[in-house]
Motif scaffolding. Structure first.
Motif, short mmCIF file in Angstrom:
data_model
loop_
_atom_site.label_atom_id
_atom_site.label_comp_id
_atom_site.label_asym_id
_atom_site.label_seq_id
_atom_site.Cartn_x
_atom_site.Cartn_y
_atom_site.Cartn_z
N VAL A 324 0.88 -1.16 0.00
CA VAL A 324 0.00 0.00 0.00
C VAL A 324 0.92 1.22 0.00
O VAL A 324 1.61 1.47 0.97
CB VAL A 324 -0.91 0.02 1.25
CG1 VAL A 324 -1.67 1.35 1.32
CG2 VAL A 324 -1.88 -1.15 1.22
N PRO A 325 0.99 1.97 -1.11
CA PRO A 325 1.89 3.13 -1.13
C PRO A 325 1.58 4.10 0.00
O PRO A 325 0.42 4.28 0.38
CB PRO A 325 1.60 3.76 -2.51
CG PRO A 325 1.10 2.62 -3.34
CD PRO A 325 0.31 1.78 -2.40
N TYR A 326 2.64 4.71 0.52
CA TYR A 326 2.49 5.64 1.64
C TYR A 326 3.52 6.76 1.51
O TYR A 326 4.66 6.52 1.12
CB TYR A 326 2.69 4.92 2.97
CG TYR A 326 2.87 5.85 4.15
CD1 TYR A 326 1.80 6.54 4.68
CD2 TYR A 326 4.13 6.06 4.70
CE1 TYR A 326 1.96 7.43 5.74
CE2 TYR A 326 4.30 6.94 5.77
CZ TYR A 326 3.22 7.62 6.29
OH TYR A 326 3.39 8.49 7.32
N PRO A 378 -3.33 11.81 12.33
CA PRO A 378 -2.51 10.60 12.20
C PRO A 378 -3.24 9.32 12.57
O PRO A 378 -2.93 8.25 12.03
CB PRO A 378 -1.33 10.87 13.14
CG PRO A 378 -1.81 11.92 14.08
CD PRO A 378 -2.77 12.76 13.31
N ARG A 379 -4.23 9.41 13.46
CA ARG A 379 -4.96 8.19 13.82
C ARG A 379 -5.77 7.68 12.63
O ARG A 379 -5.83 6.48 12.38
CB ARG A 379 -5.87 8.45 15.02
CG ARG A 379 -6.61 7.21 15.50
CD ARG A 379 -7.37 7.47 16.78
NE ARG A 379 -6.47 7.83 17.87
CZ ARG A 379 -6.87 8.16 19.09
NH1 ARG A 379 -8.16 8.18 19.38
NH2 ARG A 379 -5.99 8.46 20.03
N ASP A 380 -6.38 8.60 11.88
CA ASP A 380 -7.09 8.19 10.67
C ASP A 380 -6.14 7.47 9.72
O ASP A 380 -6.50 6.45 9.12
CB ASP A 380 -7.68 9.41 9.95
CG ASP A 380 -9.04 9.83 10.50
OD1 ASP A 380 -9.52 9.19 11.47
OD2 ASP A 380 -9.61 10.81 9.97
N LEU A 381 -4.94 8.03 9.56
CA LEU A 381 -3.99 7.42 8.63
C LEU A 381 -3.60 6.03 9.09
O LEU A 381 -3.60 5.07 8.30
CB LEU A 381 -2.75 8.31 8.48
CG LEU A 381 -1.73 7.97 7.40
CD1 LEU A 381 -0.88 6.77 7.72
CD2 LEU A 381 -2.41 7.81 6.05
N ALA A 382 -3.25 5.88 10.36
CA ALA A 382 -2.80 4.59 10.87
C ALA A 382 -3.89 3.53 10.73
O ALA A 382 -3.63 2.41 10.27
CB ALA A 382 -2.37 4.72 12.33
N GLN A 383 -5.11 3.89 11.12
CA GLN A 383 -6.20 2.92 11.01
C GLN A 383 -6.57 2.66 9.56
O GLN A 383 -6.80 1.52 9.15
CB GLN A 383 -7.43 3.43 11.78
CG GLN A 383 -7.21 3.52 13.29
CD GLN A 383 -8.42 4.04 14.04
OE1 GLN A 383 -9.50 4.21 13.48
NE2 GLN A 383 -8.24 4.30 15.34
N GLY A 384 -6.60 3.74 8.75
CA GLY A 384 -6.97 3.58 7.35
C GLY A 384 -5.98 2.75 6.57
O GLY A 384 -6.37 1.95 5.70
N ARG A 385 -4.71 2.91 6.87
CA ARG A 385 -3.69 2.13 6.16
C ARG A 385 -3.89 0.64 6.39
O ARG A 385 -3.80 -0.17 5.46
CB ARG A 385 -2.30 2.57 6.62
CG ARG A 385 -1.16 2.03 5.79
CD ARG A 385 0.16 2.60 6.29
NE ARG A 385 1.29 2.17 5.49
CZ ARG A 385 2.55 2.50 5.74
NH1 ARG A 385 2.83 3.30 6.77
NH2 ARG A 385 3.54 2.07 4.96
N ARG A 386 -4.20 0.27 7.64
CA ARG A 386 -4.46 -1.15 7.93
C ARG A 386 -5.72 -1.65 7.23
O ARG A 386 -5.76 -2.78 6.75
CB ARG A 386 -4.56 -1.35 9.44
CG ARG A 386 -3.23 -1.21 10.18
CD ARG A 386 -3.33 -1.70 11.59
NE ARG A 386 -4.13 -0.83 12.44
CZ ARG A 386 -3.65 0.18 13.14
NH1 ARG A 386 -2.34 0.46 13.11
NH2 ARG A 386 -4.44 0.92 13.89
N LEU A 387 -6.73 -0.79 7.15
CA LEU A 387 -7.97 -1.18 6.47
C LEU A 387 -7.75 -1.36 4.97
O LEU A 387 -8.32 -2.26 4.35
CB LEU A 387 -9.05 -0.13 6.73
CG LEU A 387 -9.55 -0.04 8.18
CD1 LEU A 387 -10.39 1.21 8.38
CD2 LEU A 387 -10.34 -1.29 8.58
N ILE A 388 -6.92 -0.48 4.39
CA ILE A 388 -6.60 -0.65 2.96
C ILE A 388 -5.88 -1.97 2.73
O ILE A 388 -6.18 -2.71 1.78
CB ILE A 388 -5.76 0.55 2.46
CG1 ILE A 388 -6.56 1.84 2.54
CG2 ILE A 388 -5.30 0.31 1.02
CD1 ILE A 388 -5.73 3.09 2.33
#
Length: 411
Positions: A324-326, A378-388
């Motif tokens: 997942v690109p970041y 940052p919490r949205d990013l951390a959780q969203g990355r795992r969901l992606i």
């Protein structure tokens, strides 16, 4: 074995691995090889004379003089890595398993191409005094006095690095004018409804953003624009009009390149030539997750890809690289993070108001979260990355509610 099966049979003498490119991707490749227990000779070749260094601090701490350099904290001698710095590689002769350099041929058994990307320059500005790029440690060193003397600065390009440089220049007290050919910042990266609110960040910082116009010509002390304006400039910094894979040296080698100039690696980051791999900004790879070939010019790709390359070389078995690109950017007092790949998404959802200090945008494809942009969340990013990564199906109403944690917005 197919042409792209790059590693030789086990039981032979230790293979000689040569890595071309001493940026993040090259350094992480040699480190990962040793971490996987590879004991053969490893050589890292870099075109610059400096100890290998990280690039993101160049537009921040190094540029502002709060750090002298950003050398990697790697003990190459302890890892038994041979460094050959200040050496340009000019060609590849695959049949002979040799690289061409000014110091003579360099033989390899296994080659890793990690030469990164190079910035696109401003047409007609070569050799004009006061015109700068920002890509290397030497570039940052030349620009540091510009900021210290608080010159009037014209920044060409309102991309990620353009915003970061503008932030640093304003922090140093420079008057900054940013010239962007498109009608908004980040036009080649984000859709209009996402990028347009970011234009206000420039004005908040005290910088002037001029969109929908180009540089017609540069002369000492002034930049002339295609709309007739003339902007005073003690320095012109070209940082945001594009980058291309640094693969010109591969001309005539027989290696397959894409229309964008990238080395077209397979899912294990092997190239079309035997015993040759490619990683980082210079290499594109097929993504089953997104159903297309990706070319990712970001730090995290240069960190993650080498682990796959090292595993393939050390183990002699294919491995699938489909991240997942970041990436992230620190600009105008905000921490901006992006994960995923939004091309092909059919739904865009906002979490919060772009006028607020923090907000997020989510992209769904057939109900599945495929990308996310988080501004100071940052919490949205951390959780969203795992969901992606998990391919999670989302409830659009709950996703659009910024009070609901993303991890609780699955359907």
């Amino acid at each position: 074995m197919s042409e792209q099966t790059s590693d030789r049979a086990a039981g032979e003498r230790p293979r000689n691995v040569v890595v071309v490119g001493a940026g993040m991707a090259g350094v992480q490749t040699v480190v990962a090889l040793r971490e996987r227990g590879f004991t053969g000779p490893v050589t890292l070749i870099g075109a610059e004379p400096h100890q290998p260094y990280d690039r993101p601090p160049l537009s921040k701490a190094v540029l502002l003089g709060t750090a002298e350099d950003s050398a990697f904290d790697v003990d190459f001698e302890a890892l038994d890595i041979t460094l050959r710095l200040g050496l340009d590689v000019t060609g590849l002769r695959a049949a002979a398993h040799e690289l061409d350099t000014r110091d003579g041929p360099v033989p390899y058994d296994v080659l890793v191409i990690a030469t990164g990307a190079e910035p696109v320059g401003l047409p007609g500005a070569d050799g004009v005094p006061g015109v700068h790029l920002l890509r290397t440690l030497d570039d940052a060193a030349r620009l540091r006095p510009v900021l210290e003397r608080q010159h009037d600065v014209v920044v060409v390009g309102a991309g990620w690095i353009g915003a970061e440089f503008t932030t640093a220049a304003r922090a140093a007290g420079c008057a900054v004018t940013v010239v962007e050919a498109a009608g908004r910042p980040l036009a080649g990266t984000l859709p209009a409804e996402v990028a347009e609110p970011m234009a206000a960040w420039y004005a908040e910082s005290g910088a002037e953003l001029l969109t929908g116009t180009r540089v017609a010509r540069v002369e000492p002390g002034a930049v002339h624009l295609t709309d007739g304006q003339t902007v005073p400039a003690g320095a012109v910094v070209v940082v945001g009009i594009g980058a291309r894979p640094a693969t010109g040296w591969l001309a005539g080698s027989g290696i397959a390149l894409g229309p964008d100039g990238s080395v077209t690696a397979d899912g294990s980051l092997r190239t079309s030539l035997p015993d040759v791999h490619a990683v980082g900004d210079c290499a594109s790879f097929p993504s089953a997750r997104y159903g297309e070939r990706l070319l990712v010019h970001h730090w995290d790709n240069a960190l993650q890809g080498p682990r796959t390359v090292a595993a393939v070389i050390a183990d002699g078995l294919p491995r699938t690289y489909d991240p997942v690109p970041y990436f992230w950017s620190e600009q105008f007092g905000r921490f901006v993070q992006y994960a995923g790949h939004h091309a092909g998404a059919d739904t865009l959802l906002r979490r919060g108001d772009p006028a607020d200090p923090g907000w997020t945008v989510c992209w769904l494809r057939q109900g599945v979260l495929v990308a996310l942009l988080a501004v100071s969340r940052p919490r949205d990013l951390a959780q969203g990355r795992r969901l992606i990564e998990a391919g999670a199906r989302m409830d659009p109403e709950r996703v659009a509610d910024p009070s609901v944690p993303l991890k609780s917005a699955t359907s």
